[in-house]
Design a protein around this motif. Structure first.
Motif, short mmCIF file in Angstrom:
data_model
loop_
_atom_site.label_atom_id
_atom_site.label_comp_id
_atom_site.label_asym_id
_atom_site.label_seq_id
_atom_site.Cartn_x
_atom_site.Cartn_y
_atom_site.Cartn_z
N THR A 93 -7.62 9.96 3.51
CA THR A 93 -7.78 10.17 4.95
C THR A 93 -6.38 10.32 5.52
O THR A 93 -5.53 9.45 5.33
CB THR A 93 -8.49 8.97 5.61
N ALA A 115 -0.21 13.29 10.62
CA ALA A 115 0.13 13.70 9.26
C ALA A 115 0.41 15.21 9.20
O ALA A 115 -0.11 15.99 9.99
CB ALA A 115 -1.01 13.35 8.31
N GLU A 125 2.36 5.91 3.78
CA GLU A 125 1.44 5.61 4.87
C GLU A 125 1.70 6.41 6.13
O GLU A 125 0.83 6.46 7.00
CB GLU A 125 1.50 4.12 5.20
N ASP A 126 2.85 7.04 6.24
CA ASP A 126 3.08 7.91 7.39
C ASP A 126 2.19 9.15 7.32
O ASP A 126 1.92 9.78 8.34
CB ASP A 126 4.56 8.31 7.49
N GLN A 127 1.68 9.46 6.12
CA GLN A 127 0.82 10.63 5.92
C GLN A 127 -0.64 10.26 5.66
O GLN A 127 -1.53 11.06 5.92
CB GLN A 127 1.34 11.47 4.75
N ALA A 137 -3.32 10.25 8.00
CA ALA A 137 -2.89 9.40 9.11
C ALA A 137 -2.73 10.27 10.36
O ALA A 137 -2.57 11.49 10.27
CB ALA A 137 -1.56 8.73 8.76
N GLU A 138 -2.76 9.63 11.50
CA GLU A 138 -2.52 10.34 12.74
C GLU A 138 -1.13 10.95 12.70
O GLU A 138 -0.15 10.28 12.33
CB GLU A 138 -2.63 9.38 13.93
N SER A 167 -3.79 7.26 5.81
CA SER A 167 -4.27 5.96 6.29
C SER A 167 -5.15 5.27 5.25
O SER A 167 -5.28 4.05 5.25
CB SER A 167 -5.02 6.10 7.61
N ASP A 168 -5.76 6.05 4.35
CA ASP A 168 -6.62 5.46 3.32
C ASP A 168 -6.72 6.43 2.14
O ASP A 168 -6.75 7.64 2.34
CB ASP A 168 -8.02 5.19 3.88
N TYR A 223 0.83 -1.20 0.00
CA TYR A 223 0.00 0.00 0.00
C TYR A 223 0.88 1.26 0.00
O TYR A 223 0.57 2.24 -0.67
CB TYR A 223 -0.95 -0.01 1.20
N ASP A 224 1.97 1.20 0.74
CA ASP A 224 2.91 2.31 0.78
C ASP A 224 3.47 2.60 -0.61
O ASP A 224 3.58 3.76 -1.02
CB ASP A 224 4.03 2.01 1.77
N GLU A 253 -10.35 15.33 8.57
CA GLU A 253 -9.22 14.45 8.25
C GLU A 253 -9.20 14.02 6.78
O GLU A 253 -8.31 13.32 6.34
CB GLU A 253 -9.24 13.21 9.14
#
Length: 156
Positions: free
Chosen positions: A90, A95, A66-68, A92-93, A70-71, A54-55, A133
């Motif tokens: 969306t 981001a 994926e660090d930025q 990521a926490e 989540s979807d 996914y990354d 988000e």
């Protein structure tokens, strides 16, 4: 006295009823996609399963991972030689909104340049919209369709 208390209670109930506000709930991803689908008939959904991870999907298509995010849901008209582009991501926490916005702006400018070279046809206006988000990047080969998409997304 009883009439006065009854009258006060009546006003209290009336004004309490009038002052309640209906809270607007944010639509689900499925509801957003259902609303956007009619505008995406000439675009292709980009399948993350076609990438090693996914990354890798995120980095190849958006320039960050994926660090930025989540979807993400991504439709592109480029395979059909048009400028339609729809991204719903969306964050990521933790981001970095400024970083994401900068990367999306660069992506949009790149798509405009590609169209100017004749590789894609259609309107080259785009809009980046942030709602909580969620971040959307939208372009559409048809100007009026783009305006309708933007208007609906901005109303969320």
């Amino acid at each position: 006295m009883k009439k006065m208390i009854a009258l006060l209670l009546s006003f209290t109930f009336i004004f309490a009823g009038c002052s309640t506000t209906e809270e607007k709930t944010f639509p689900t991803d499925e509801e957003i996609l259902e609303k956007m689908t009619p505008y995406l008939t000439n675009a292709q959904e980009q399948d993350p399963a076609l990438y090693p991870s996914y990354d890798d999907f995120l980095k190849a298509n958006l320039g960050f991972g994926e660090d930025q995010v989540s979807d993400a849901v991504l439709y592109m008209g480029a395979p059909n030689q048009n400028t339609t582009f729809f991204l719903m991501l969306t964050m990521a926490e933790g981001a970095d909104l400024d970083f994401i916005t900068e990367k999306l702006e660069a992506k949009a400018v790149s798509m405009v340049e590609t169209a100017s070279m004749g590789y894609a046809q259609g309107c080259t206006d785009y809009k980046i919209i942030q709602k909580g988000e969620k971040i959307f990047l939208v372009m559409h080969e048809d100007q009026s369709s783009l305006e309708e998409m933007v208007q609906w997304l901005e109303s969320l």
